[in-house]
Structures are given as structure tokens and as C-alpha cells.
Design a protein around this motif. Structure first.
Motif, short mmCIF file in Angstrom:
data_model
loop_
_atom_site.label_atom_id
_atom_site.label_comp_id
_atom_site.label_asym_id
_atom_site.label_seq_id
_atom_site.Cartn_x
_atom_site.Cartn_y
_atom_site.Cartn_z
N GLU A 31 -37.33 2.26 -113.97
CA GLU A 31 -36.46 2.64 -115.09
C GLU A 31 -35.84 1.37 -115.68
O GLU A 31 -35.19 0.59 -114.97
CB GLU A 31 -35.40 3.60 -114.55
N THR A 32 -36.04 1.16 -116.99
CA THR A 32 -35.81 -0.16 -117.58
C THR A 32 -34.35 -0.57 -117.62
O THR A 32 -34.04 -1.75 -117.52
CB THR A 32 -36.41 -0.21 -119.00
N SER A 33 -33.42 0.37 -117.80
CA SER A 33 -32.03 -0.06 -117.93
C SER A 33 -31.37 -0.32 -116.56
O SER A 33 -30.70 -1.33 -116.39
CB SER A 33 -31.23 0.96 -118.73
N ILE A 74 -45.74 10.83 -115.53
CA ILE A 74 -45.14 9.55 -115.13
C ILE A 74 -45.16 8.55 -116.28
O ILE A 74 -46.21 8.29 -116.87
CB ILE A 74 -45.91 8.91 -113.94
N ASP A 75 -43.98 8.00 -116.58
CA ASP A 75 -43.89 6.84 -117.47
C ASP A 75 -43.92 5.61 -116.56
O ASP A 75 -42.92 5.28 -115.93
CB ASP A 75 -42.57 6.92 -118.26
N SER A 76 -45.10 4.98 -116.49
CA SER A 76 -45.21 3.79 -115.63
C SER A 76 -45.32 2.54 -116.49
O SER A 76 -46.02 1.59 -116.16
CB SER A 76 -46.42 3.92 -114.69
N MET A 77 -44.61 2.59 -117.62
CA MET A 77 -44.66 1.50 -118.59
C MET A 77 -44.48 0.14 -117.96
O MET A 77 -45.29 -0.75 -118.13
CB MET A 77 -43.54 1.68 -119.64
N CYS A 78 -43.37 -0.01 -117.23
CA CYS A 78 -43.10 -1.36 -116.71
C CYS A 78 -43.31 -1.42 -115.21
O CYS A 78 -42.61 -2.14 -114.51
CB CYS A 78 -41.72 -1.85 -117.13
N SER A 133 -48.87 3.99 -119.69
CA SER A 133 -48.41 2.61 -119.60
C SER A 133 -48.79 1.87 -120.88
O SER A 133 -49.30 2.49 -121.82
CB SER A 133 -49.00 1.90 -118.37
N SER A 134 -48.49 0.58 -120.92
CA SER A 134 -48.78 -0.14 -122.16
C SER A 134 -49.32 -1.53 -121.88
O SER A 134 -49.27 -2.03 -120.75
CB SER A 134 -47.55 -0.20 -123.07
N ALA A 135 -49.85 -2.12 -122.95
CA ALA A 135 -50.56 -3.39 -122.84
C ALA A 135 -49.64 -4.55 -122.48
O ALA A 135 -50.07 -5.55 -121.93
CB ALA A 135 -51.28 -3.69 -124.16
N ASN A 136 -48.35 -4.37 -122.77
CA ASN A 136 -47.49 -5.56 -122.84
C ASN A 136 -46.46 -5.69 -121.73
O ASN A 136 -45.50 -6.43 -121.86
CB ASN A 136 -46.76 -5.59 -124.18
N LYS A 137 -46.65 -4.95 -120.64
CA LYS A 137 -45.67 -5.13 -119.57
C LYS A 137 -46.36 -5.83 -118.40
O LYS A 137 -46.67 -6.99 -118.52
CB LYS A 137 -45.06 -3.79 -119.18
N CYS A 138 -46.57 -5.13 -117.28
CA CYS A 138 -47.10 -5.82 -116.10
C CYS A 138 -48.55 -6.28 -116.27
O CYS A 138 -49.00 -7.16 -115.54
CB CYS A 138 -46.98 -4.92 -114.88
C1 LIG Z 1 -41.02 -0.89 -122.28
C2 LIG Z 1 -40.87 0.50 -121.90
C3 LIG Z 1 -41.17 1.49 -122.81
C4 LIG Z 1 -41.61 1.15 -124.22
O1 LIG Z 1 -42.91 0.60 -124.22
P1 LIG Z 1 -43.45 -0.40 -125.37
O2 LIG Z 1 -44.93 -0.30 -125.28
O3 LIG Z 1 -42.94 -1.77 -125.02
O4 LIG Z 1 -42.89 0.09 -126.65
C5 LIG Z 1 -41.05 2.82 -122.39
N1 LIG Z 1 -40.63 3.14 -121.14
C6 LIG Z 1 -40.33 2.18 -120.21
C7 LIG Z 1 -39.88 2.60 -118.84
C8 LIG Z 1 -40.43 0.84 -120.57
O5 LIG Z 1 -40.13 -0.11 -119.68
#
Ligand SMILES: *Cc1c(COP(=O)(O)O)cnc(C)c1O
Length: 187
Positions: A16-18, A41-45, A64-69
Motif C-alpha cells: 500500500e503506497t501511502s 489484487i493491486d500489486s502495482m508496487c 501491475s504496471s510497467a513503471n514500478k518494480c
Molecule cells: C503506483 C501505484 C498505482 C498507480 O500506478 P501507475 O501505473 O503509476 O499510475 C496504483 N496503486 C498502487 C498501489 C501504486 O503503488
């Protein structure tokens, strides 16, 4: 969940990002399916540095996304979904461009994005995946992040800062610290 039959899905931010909390997705998944609900699951970061065991962990979809881990450039997200769950989502998107089912069908049919393809981001992503593999994959990347986290947390504690969370909740990705003992403001 027993008191709220209207709840159909449980959604969790893996890391969780915050707050920087690392949520125990395996336990949450188990509790969710035991209660007859579905798990997202939001496994973004976290994805790419922390295990998401597809063979043992039950879930409907992980995002997930291209720009985190993975350490690519920003530009797209990706979803690993059960095909049965994805098929059921047909016609159920609130947005044209985020209609995953429509994009999936279109990609299967034509091999193309529905809109202008983000060629340079995909090229950067492939490069990022090569780097990820060369580093030693998920385990090595996670270990590097944990080492960095330990250096930062140890140093910050020496300076008198406190972490928001107790040790066992600290993710290797994000750590939240109080500005000072009294202010209660987080950085
Ligand atoms: C970064 C993040 C997002 C947003 O993703 P982006 O692809 O950077 O816009 C959403 N959820 C979590 C938990 C994140 O860390």
C-alpha cells in the motif's frame, strides 16, 4: 463479510503506497474464498520484487504496471486474470479505454491495441524485463530493495525518526516515517 452479503469481491493493495504496509495476500485470499467471495489484487508496487505465486495463490486478477518494480517507463498497466473471470466481465466496463475484455478480444483477433500502440513503452518494458532477469529476477530484486530499505530505516532511526508501522509490516518498497515523535506528520 458474513454481515455484508452484498460484498462480492475483496480488493487489496499488495503493497500500500501511502502507509508502506505489505499486506498478507495469501491469508486474505484464503479468508476471501472461505467466505465464498472473489479476490482482486493491486500489486502495482510489489509485482516483480515480491512473490505473487500464481500456482498456489487463488485470485481472479492481479494488476501491475510497467513503471514500478519492473523498472520500465510509465505508460501501461497489465493484468493477469483468470480467463473465466475475464469472460464474465464482458460489457461490464465503466470506461471505453479501460475495457479490458474488449482489449483482450481485440488483441486476440488482430494482435493490436485498440488505440495508438505505445511502441516505445513496450520496447522499454522488454529492456526492463531483460535487466530484471539479468539481476537475478524477482528474488534478487526484492533482496536489493530490502537491503536498501534496511540501510534507510536503520539510518533514519539513528537520526531519531520512527516508522509508522512495526517491523513485520514494513514493505521493502516504501517506508513511511513520522517527521518527528510529536508532530504525528508522516513523510
Ligand atoms: C503506483 C501505484 C498505482 C498507480 O500506478 P501507475 O501505473 O503509476 O499510475 C496504483 N496503486 C498502487 C498501489 C501504486 O503503488
Amino acid at each position: 463479510m458474513a454481515e455484508a452479503p452484498a460484498i462480492t469481491h475483496v480488493f487489496v493493495a499488495h503493497c500500500e503506497t501511502s502507509s508502506g504496509i505489505l499486506n498478507p495476500i495469501a491469508e486474505i485470499s484464503e479468508a476471501t474464498y472461505r467466505a465464498g467471495r472473489k479476490f482482486l489484487i493491486d500489486s502495482m508496487c510489489a509485482f516483480g520484487a515480491i512473490p505473487v505465486e500464481v500456482s498456489t495463490l487463488k485470485f481472479e486478477a492481479v494488476v501491475s504496471s510497467a513503471n514500478k518494480c519492473i523498472e520500465g517507463v510509465p505508460g501501461f498497466g497489465f493484468v493477469l486474470a483468470r480467463k473465466t473471470a475475464l469472460a464474465k466481465a464482458k460489457g461490464n466496463a465503466h470506461s471505453l479505454c479501460l475495457d479490458l475484455h474488449a482489449q483482450w478480444q481485440h488483441m486476440n483477433k488482430s494482435g493490436q491495441w485498440r488505440f495508438t500502440p505505445l511502441t516505445h513503452v513496450v520496447a522499454a518494458f522488454l529492456e526492463a524485463l531483460r535487466t530484471h532477469k539479468a539481476e537475478g529476477g524477482m528474488a534478487a530484486r526484492g533482496a536489493r530493495y530490502r537491503r536498501n530499505r534496511d540501510v534507510i530505516v536503520t539510518g533514519m532511526r539513528e537520526l531519531g525518526f520512527e516508522t509508522l508501522l512495526d517491523e513485520h509490516w514494513l514493505s521493502p518498497i516504501i517506508v513511511t516515517l513520522f517527521l518527528s515523535r510529536r508532530s504525528g506528520i508522516c513523510v
